[in-house]
Design a protein around this motif. Structure first.
Motif, PDB file in Angstrom:
ATOM      1  N   GLU A   1      10.921  -5.875  32.031  1.00 31.40           N
ATOM      2  CA  GLU A   1       9.732  -5.724  31.192  1.00 31.40           C
ATOM      3  C   GLU A   1       8.549  -6.388  31.894  1.00 31.40           C
ATOM      4  OE1 GLU A   1       8.315  -6.518  26.535  1.00 31.40           O
ATOM      5  OE2 GLU A   1      10.299  -7.137  27.250  1.00 31.40           O
ATOM      6  N   TYR A   2       7.490  -5.596  32.142  1.00 32.08           N
ATOM      7  CA  TYR A   2       6.322  -6.086  32.862  1.00 32.08           C
ATOM      8  C   TYR A   2       5.122  -6.122  31.923  1.00 32.08           C
ATOM      9  CZ  TYR A   2       8.898  -5.455  37.233  1.00 32.08           C
ATOM     10  OH  TYR A   2       9.824  -5.545  38.243  1.00 32.08           O
TER      11      TYR A   2
ATOM     12  N   ILE B   1       6.657  -1.299  30.068  1.00 33.25           N
ATOM     13  CA  ILE B   1       5.436  -1.695  30.764  1.00 33.25           C
ATOM     14  C   ILE B   1       4.343  -1.942  29.734  1.00 33.25           C
ATOM     15  CG2 ILE B   1       3.638  -0.986  32.383  1.00 33.25           C
ATOM     16  CD1 ILE B   1       5.710   0.668  33.852  1.00 33.25           C
ATOM     17  N   HIS B   2       3.790  -3.164  29.742  1.00 38.10           N
ATOM     18  CA  HIS B   2       2.635  -3.500  28.907  1.00 38.10           C
ATOM     19  C   HIS B   2       1.407  -3.462  29.813  1.00 38.10           C
ATOM     20  CE1 HIS B   2       5.220  -4.953  25.589  1.00 38.10           C
ATOM     21  NE2 HIS B   2       5.987  -5.405  26.566  1.00 38.10           N
TER      22      HIS B   2
ATOM     23  N   LEU C   1      -2.076  -0.671  25.786  1.00 37.93           N
ATOM     24  CA  LEU C   1      -1.023   0.341  25.749  1.00 37.93           C
ATOM     25  C   LEU C   1       0.314  -0.258  26.175  1.00 37.93           C
ATOM     26  CD1 LEU C   1      -2.891   3.363  27.396  1.00 37.93           C
ATOM     27  CD2 LEU C   1      -2.580   2.889  24.959  1.00 37.93           C
ATOM     28  N   THR C   2       1.358   0.186  25.533  1.00 36.21           N
ATOM     29  CA  THR C   2       2.725  -0.199  25.894  1.00 36.21           C
ATOM     30  C   THR C   2       3.538   1.072  26.053  1.00 36.21           C
ATOM     31  OG1 THR C   2       2.609  -2.290  24.691  1.00 36.21           O
ATOM     32  CG2 THR C   2       4.807  -1.430  25.187  1.00 36.21           C
ATOM     33  N   GLY C   3       4.285   1.139  27.158  1.00 34.11           N
ATOM     34  CA  GLY C   3       5.038   2.352  27.433  1.00 34.11           C
ATOM     35  C   GLY C   3       6.477   2.070  27.811  1.00 34.11           C
ATOM     36  N   VAL C   4       7.339   3.018  27.466  1.00 33.14           N
ATOM     37  CA  VAL C   4       8.741   3.013  27.887  1.00 33.14           C
ATOM     38  C   VAL C   4       8.872   4.027  29.009  1.00 33.14           C
ATOM     39  CG1 VAL C   4      11.107   3.497  27.189  1.00 33.14           C
ATOM     40  CG2 VAL C   4       9.573   2.334  25.611  1.00 33.14           C
ATOM     41  N   THR C   5       9.443   3.620  30.110  1.00 37.18           N
ATOM     42  CA  THR C   5       9.518   4.499  31.274  1.00 37.18           C
ATOM     43  C   THR C   5      10.422   5.700  30.999  1.00 37.18           C
ATOM     44  OG1 THR C   5      11.334   3.180  32.197  1.00 37.18           O
ATOM     45  CG2 THR C   5       9.094   2.623  32.887  1.00 37.18           C
TER      46      THR C   5
END
Length: 295
Positions: free
Chosen positions: A158-159, A177-178, A242-246
């Motif tokens: 988690e980055y 990813i944040h 934004l926060t994303g899941v790869t």
């Protein structure tokens, strides 16, 4: 005494049993009636029921065989499926060894049943072998469709505070990813790629102070945009970082990226990452596991 000097024979008096047998009005010993399953006195009174321990024992054995034939295959199926759910990711070899043992035991039942001409053993062996095969098929399907993705995200990194212009190689092992503040999805460079009866949506992740012509991160989704605008996938239009899941790259997404590069004159890198924008990444990962268990 008679004149010949021979004493006379005593008169014939039948014994009790003979008298009862010869006398139709006498009360004799009980007689077994096969239809009533009890003994009947000749007087008409019913005697105590006759029990057969051997028959009852055979009935109990048949019930036990039937119960085992029903329960054991289901236990084998749940065991094999559970091995793929909980252990296959880290102990693949051990799982296959245990599956082979279950299959071997099923074959042993089949052989014993065929040699001894025992129908219950044949049924148990056949049903257990079927359960092993079906359990392997279901377990592999669940692992491929759901668990590979779950374990990838669960074990990923988690980055935080990631800049959209940073090299995507630095986060190639990321699960979550944040992005840094003031990051947004560039809706003006949206691509809606039609495939399989749906639309794959793709847009660059950018910053307000730097127009990036080389895209490192792409926001993606399905059926949540138009052909060239209105990217509304996940939390793309919500305020805040934004926060994303790869997401894994596939052939369709590669074709969509190639189309975006052609339409908007952009470039991208081979290590560029795809992200689905979400509000709570831990809940998304947990939902994958829950969905796997409820199928």
């Amino acid at each position: 005494m008679p004149a010949d000097g021979i004493p006379p024979s005593p008169p014939y008096r039948p014994s009790g049993s003979d008298a009862a047998a010869n006398d139709p009005f006498s009360v004799g010993s009980p007689v077994y009636d096969p239809f009533l399953g009890s003994r009947i006195d000749t007087s008409g009174a019913l005697g105590p029921p006759q029990t057969y321990p051997g028959l009852q024992k055979r009935q109990q054995v048949r019930f036990t065989d039937l119960a085992i034939s029903v329960v054991l295959p289901w236990l084998v199926f749940f065991l094999v499926t559970s091995l793929f759910l909980f252990a296959y990711h880290e102990m693949e070899m051990i799982v296959w060894i245990l599956v082979a043992l279950c299959g071997g035991l099923a074959l042993l039942f089949l052989v014993l049943g065929a040699c001894a001409r025992h129908g219950s053993f044949l049924a148990i062996g056949f049903l257990c072998l079927t359960s092993v095969v079906v359990g392997v098929v279901v377990g592999l399907w669940l692992h491929t469709e759901y668990l590979e993705r779950y374990w990838q995200l669960d074990s990923g990194q988690e980055y935080r505070e990631v800049q959209p212009t940073a090299d995507a190689k630095l986060t190639r092992d990321a699960a979550v990813i944040h992005f840094a503040p003031k990051t947004f999805v560039d809706d003006r460079r949206t691509i809606g790629f039609v495939a399989g009866g749906g639309i794959l949506c793709l847009a660059p992740v950018a910053t307000s102070f730097n127009y990036n012509s080389v895209i490192q991160y792409w926001a993606v989704g399905e059926d949540c945009c138009e052909m060239r605008c209105n990217f509304d996938c996940g939390t793309a239009r919500e305020l805040g970082p934004l926060t994303g899941v790869t997401e894994p790259r596939g052939d369709l997404y590669d074709r969509a990226i190639a189309q975006a590069m052609s339409v908007y004159g952009m470039n991208t890198t081979a290590d560029a990452q795809l992200v689905s924008l979400v509000r709570d990444p831990k809940a998304v990962i947990s939902d994958i596991w829950d969905e796997t268990l409820t199928i």
